[in-house]
Design an enzyme around this catalytic site. Structure first.
Site, short mmCIF file in Angstrom:
data_model
loop_
_atom_site.label_atom_id
_atom_site.label_comp_id
_atom_site.label_asym_id
_atom_site.label_seq_id
_atom_site.Cartn_x
_atom_site.Cartn_y
_atom_site.Cartn_z
N CYS A 45 83.31 50.30 85.60
CA CYS A 45 81.90 49.99 85.33
C CYS A 45 81.74 48.85 84.34
O CYS A 45 80.66 48.29 84.21
CB CYS A 45 81.16 51.23 84.84
SG CYS A 45 81.80 51.89 83.31
N ASP A 84 82.05 49.01 81.01
CA ASP A 84 81.54 49.41 79.69
C ASP A 84 82.63 49.24 78.63
O ASP A 84 83.81 49.45 78.93
CB ASP A 84 81.11 50.88 79.70
CG ASP A 84 79.83 51.09 80.51
OD1 ASP A 84 79.29 50.10 81.04
OD2 ASP A 84 79.38 52.25 80.61
N CYS A 133 76.18 51.48 79.64
CA CYS A 133 74.99 52.19 80.11
C CYS A 133 74.50 53.17 79.04
O CYS A 133 75.18 53.41 78.04
CB CYS A 133 75.30 52.93 81.40
SG CYS A 133 76.46 54.28 81.17
N CYS A 184 81.94 58.29 81.11
CA CYS A 184 81.41 57.72 79.86
C CYS A 184 81.88 58.55 78.67
O CYS A 184 82.25 58.00 77.63
CB CYS A 184 79.88 57.69 79.89
SG CYS A 184 79.20 56.71 81.22
#
Lengths: 141, 198
Positions: free
Chosen positions: A46, A48, A73, A116
């Site tokens: 992603c 991140d 995010c 995450c």
């Protein structure tokens, strides 16, 4: 594209939104200081990135100060923010035992956002490792 | 097996098109652009766009309405967008040629290229962006980012030409980070916090 973005936003749990709009412990500590450990981790899928830093009392091993910076995010920001809250005042040994599931549960992360919380776990582990490496090299002198 | 992999990668609900035509990769959908039908990094964008448009003119549900046309039309759309952009094309090539899915969250376990210096640079530039107060400062960051991305694309030319997938993976992961920065730049507004949507 637009509509899916709005849907994604709406899916956030209120606890995520709370951490995202009012993140705890945002900032930086002096990377060069020998009582500071820096963990910086990224998620290739992603994109991140989390930077998490801890300041540790050399005698007690207690995390006295903690700061983070996350580019990612809302869930990644919330996960790292909650992680800093958790580890503040904790010993590095206990902090190293924190599992991502604890964060995911607190923030009610959906399965697609579990990675995450995983990234936040990687970040604290990397910060502790960095601190220990520095400390050991100091002791050797 | 191979077809199944493509079908999954494409996320197309119906595999009817693949089954009927035994399609093994997205490149085959555009035979005029990719004449040897093999996965390839270098793409003639003008040719691809032209062929895509002419195919969509045949299959678009607005033209002839039936279910298989709708499938074909959405498949073409998906394939075109993946092959058009360097990041998604590179991710797709690595999946097809090296069996590594860089878009999967679990990929982290398969690749070991966490480069702290690169990650620190990414954090620093994002911080710079979040501290920008004027449009001009943002344009400087944008210009630098564009040239960084162009440079990675040029390095990918070499990596794919040499079938050096290890390097291609490293570059593609880096390209993902800078693509995210590009999105953040696009969404920039004075004082607005940066958040990635995905």
């Amino acid at each position: 594209m637009r509509s899916s973005m709005i849907t994604t936003r709406r899916l956030y749990h209120p606890k995520v939104i709370e951490h995202y709009t009012n993140p705890r412990n945002v900032g930086s500590l002096d990377k060069k200081s020998k009582d500071v450990g820096t963990g910086i981790v990224g998620a290739p899928a992603c994109g991140d990135v989390i930077k998490l830093q801890i300041q540790v009392d050399d005698k007690t091993g207690i995390i006295e100060n903690v700061k983070f910076k996350t580019f990612g995010c809302g869930s990644a920001i919330a996960s790292s923010s909650y992680m800093t809250e958790l580890v503040h005042g904790m010993s590095i040994d206990d902090a190293a035992k924190i599992k991502n599931t604890e964060i995911a549960k607190e923030l009610s992360l959906p399965p697609v956002k579990l990675h995450c919380s995983m990234l936040a776990e990687d970040a604290i582990k990397a910060a502790i490792k960095d601190y220990k490496t520095k400390r050991n090299s100091t002791v050797l002198h | 097996m191979f077809t199944y992999g493509i079908f999954r990668a494409g996320g197309i609900r119906s595999s009817a098109v693949f089954q009927r035509r035994l399609l093994s990769n997205y490149f085959e959908l555009f035979p005029k652009t990719f004449t040897d039908k093999k996965p390839v990094w270098l793409v003639d964008q003008v040719k691809l766009r032209k062929e895509y448009r002419s195919l969509q003119a045949q299959f678009h549900p607005d033209v002839v309405k039936n279910e298989s046309n709708e499938d074909q039309s959405s498949l073409l759309n998906k394939a075109y967008h993946i092959l058009k952009s360097p990041l998604t094309r590179s991710q797709y090539l690595i999946k097809v040629l090296d069996d590594i899915d860089l878009t999967n969250d679990k990929v982290k376990k398969q690749i070991t290229n966490s480069d702290p210096e690169l990650l620190m640079k990414i954090i620093d530039i994002h911080e710079e962006l979040s501290e920008c107060t004027e449009e001009g400062e943002v344009r400087t960051i944008e210009k630098e980012n564009k040239s960084r991305m162009k440079d990675i694309e040029a390095q990918l030319d070499t990596a794919f030409a040499n079938s050096d997938y290890k390097t291609a993976i490293k570059l593609t992961v880096e390209l993902k980070y800078w693509t995210n920065l590009a999105l953040a730049i696009k969404e920039w507004a004075p004082g607005k916090p940066i958040e990635l949507i995905h």
